[in-house]
Write an enzyme that holds these catalytic residues in place. Sequence first.
Site, PDB file in Angstrom:
ATOM      1  N   GLU A  11      -6.812   6.049  -5.867  1.00 19.26           N
ATOM      2  CA  GLU A  11      -5.854   6.916  -6.551  1.00 19.26           C
ATOM      3  C   GLU A  11      -6.550   8.065  -7.289  1.00 19.26           C
ATOM      4  OE1 GLU A  11      -3.743   4.017  -8.849  1.00 19.26           O
ATOM      5  OE2 GLU A  11      -5.139   4.080 -10.538  1.00 19.26           O
ATOM      6  N   LYS A  47       0.835  -1.197   0.000  1.00 18.12           N
ATOM      7  CA  LYS A  47       0.000   0.000   0.000  1.00 18.12           C
ATOM      8  C   LYS A  47       0.869   1.247   0.000  1.00 18.12           C
ATOM      9  CE  LYS A  47      -3.215  -2.245  -0.643  1.00 18.12           C
ATOM     10  NZ  LYS A  47      -3.864  -2.043  -1.958  1.00 18.12           N
ATOM     11  N   ASP A  95      -8.192   0.382  -4.814  1.00 20.36           N
ATOM     12  CA  ASP A  95      -6.963   0.966  -5.329  1.00 20.36           C
ATOM     13  C   ASP A  95      -7.231   1.960  -6.451  1.00 20.36           C
ATOM     14  OD1 ASP A  95      -4.426   0.544  -7.389  1.00 20.36           O
ATOM     15  OD2 ASP A  95      -3.866   0.482  -5.280  1.00 20.36           O
TER      16      ASP A  95
END
Lengths: 489, 489
Positions: free
Chosen positions: B235, B168, B231
Amino acid sequence: MTSTKYSSRVFSLETMDVPGGTETILRGGRHLFPLLPRAFAGVRRIGVIGWGPQGRAQALNLRDSLTGTDIRVAVGLRPGSRSAADARAHGFTEEDGTLGDWLAVTADSDLVILLIADAALAAHHQEIFAALKPGAAIGLSHGFLLGHLRETGGGFPPGHPVIAVCPKGMGDSVRRLYQQGAEINGAGINSSYAVHADPDGRAVDLALGWSVALGSPYTFRTTLDSEYLSDIVGERAILLGAVHGIVESLFTRYRLAGEDEVTAYERSCENVTGPIARTISRAGLRAVRENLDAGARDVFDRAYTATYGPAREIVAEIYDEVADGTELRSVILAERRLGAREMSRIGGSPMWSVSDRAHARGAERTLPVDPFTAGVFVATMTAQIDEFADRGHPWSEIVNESVIEAVDSLLPYMHARDVAHMVDNCSRTARLGARRWGPRFQSAYEQIAFPSAERPADTALLTAFDAHPVHETLAAAAKLRPSVDISVA
Amino acid sequence: MTSTKYSSRVFSLETMDVPGGTETILRGGRHLFPLLPRAFAGVRRIGVIGWGPQGRAQALNLRDSLTGTDIRVAVGLRPGSRSAADARAHGFTEEDGTLGDWLAVTADSDLVILLIADAALAAHHQEIFAALKPGAAIGLSHGFLLGHLRETGGGFPPGHPVIAVCPKGMGDSVRRLYQQGAEINGAGINSSYAVHADPDGRAVDLALGWSVALGSPYTFRTTLDSEYLSDIVGERAILLGAVHGIVESLFTRYRLAGEDEVTAYERSCENVTGPIARTISRAGLRAVRENLDAGARDVFDRAYTATYGPAREIVAEIYDEVADGTELRSVILAERRLGAREMSRIGGSPMWSVSDRAHARGAERTLPVDPFTAGVFVATMTAQIDEFADRGHPWSEIVNESVIEAVDSLLPYMHARDVAHMVDNCSRTARLGARRWGPRFQSAYEQIAFPSAERPADTALLTAFDAHPVHETLAAAAKLRPSVDISVA
């Protein structure tokens, strides 16, 4: 390349020169109304389904144009529609059979014009198709349904003509200019038309008749696909999305440069919707630049140079995503997500609170064109023109979707009511698209274009602008419609 | 809800309390390295395919951790890859068989870790799959390929374990913190792991061993699907996209309020990447607010109240589009469109030219937390946390993707190098996503949130923040890793 040549058994057609060839066009006007019964042969009843801005404008224009014929226009509404009162106030009533349930009116009509919102069309088109009389014609004013059917593997029911007549302007202006057309023959909003299915050979003249009856000064041919793409992309770009990005980014730029709020507003929003739009409408795109003195022209050229590339990138991205179906999926997802709650409104943005004060100052009638603003705006407009040309759209469609619809319909409306009002009040699909892409343009201007706007102008780029084939097409299109000052109440 | 409980035949597991239950976690550390050969039973050769930031970091960490065992780590590169020289400089060479063609290394490996860019993976996964030894394990650090296979109707080849270990944090920090871990045991970047296919029962311990060997302070379980969604959404939201929107909108706001450029930069960008990130990293989210005096807390509360709703709307929209595949399609379209030309860089944005001067002023070590900036940032972070919780993500994943990865990896990196550098230099998919969604956040802040930030704070909203279950989970996660000041060269 879309075939833009066709023939009519009813109307006299003309040929317009465009880059690389000619396009067939129909010049409209009230003197053609006596031909309408021939164009509408086989149609006794027209059902306009929906009473939004387009539904209302089209129903009223058609009824007025067909006065004295035995062709009846009826309005069909969803059960529980809140539009019924307004339709009755405009003379469409249950008593005389000109107002009713949408499926009942559909079942009773020979031409069914579907003017409900995209989401409703997506949800209910199958019921509507099932209600059609045999051989009745399906009319659309927007290519959305075609895109939706494609995404979902559906189709139009066979045996029915499928035609589109797409006015290149907001519903309100379709009605208002038609009314002005009572005094100034030929005033109106241009339309494109498309024939998607023609089982009995009637489709072209039916579409042309519909367009003439709407008051279109000129009607040009396209395909439903092409219409869909140019329309959905256009509203995300120069027609609405990019305009919002342009005015927000310029307003902030001028404020950061030290201007008071009202001056910043005049240099940005007011300038685009006022003097810049008027110049383009009356004298074309090149005139915006040519009317500037040498110093201002240099500012224009640098702003144009800095803006063209980044704006083009985004138009290309929008186009890819609309063509690919991706943008449509995001619209559908948004509808689902928003089903539960209202979309937040952008009308609270600081710029809009300034507009009342700017209007009170009343300077816009004498506002000069701001050269930096003009460079940014014209570059973005040209970027869209070039992208559409690259993708093979008919030139009539390019100039209508990229220039005329903006300067004759949308920008004057924004001038009276504000860009925010537009973004918060236009069609759902347009609204979602503008909110999605406006910020992309804004941030591209702020982060990429403006930082490089001090660099020397790119003479090749400006030469390409000056020599652009679009200017002649625009001039030819301009001859086909009278210059009307759209006064918006 | 993802099952987050599991057992291991090799490692001792712990239970961590989370809202609504517990999660099984593996606490890492160098003292576990002697167990690695058991975890990697059946694996003699590991092939790391790709030498980008993640490829390099993982290959180096794995080789260091497996020193003294007979498990060899080799790097596989595309033909003509420009990374070969750097790989050789780090001791991976053709001569000793630890550097080679990607398909050759694949064919020779018992565990193949695919760390090439998403676009390359999309284009070449079939060749790679075809080169695998029978029974070799496929390792991923990202759920992208699963999403791609789903969109395209493909699948993983049967008979091979398919596991994911997903650090991560950025590749650079995966390596740097591992190296700091030589002095401070337990320093590292947390990882999630997932088992997508487990034909022979080895998958869990293989994944855990890989994670321990990377130096993960704590490893938690998820699914490839959940990883992918959190994820890709993360982002585009608080990890990168929203951060960019936050700092751009706040920088402009402070400038418009009359601050000079450097002060505006300190109050916006520097504040987020400096004191705000550090406070959250060391003391949790609530501390940001609690450390403020009464007046500043009121400013925080109003900014938080104004920001939460608009930010949540956008996170929900991003999530829908990632889950639906729409966002993936736009990434693929962008790759195609950009194949011909370079993506324009945002590093020219005015804010970034200020950062050098701000760094020279060197005030950031003593900068106080700006309460308005903090309210906007914390509200956005909480909006993402709440959206992920609503969608059923494991709590470990929520806190890592929404908080820890930001404050321990990305924001410190941005602090040293600037947000623009990040946006211009991170993974292609992240970059495209940040450029797409950053402006949406920016314009939501400017047009919806900030105009209403003078209104009274919503006490219910702030109470929900104060009583949020995430604070305990964050505290529990914090205990699992030492506080390390990531010094970025």
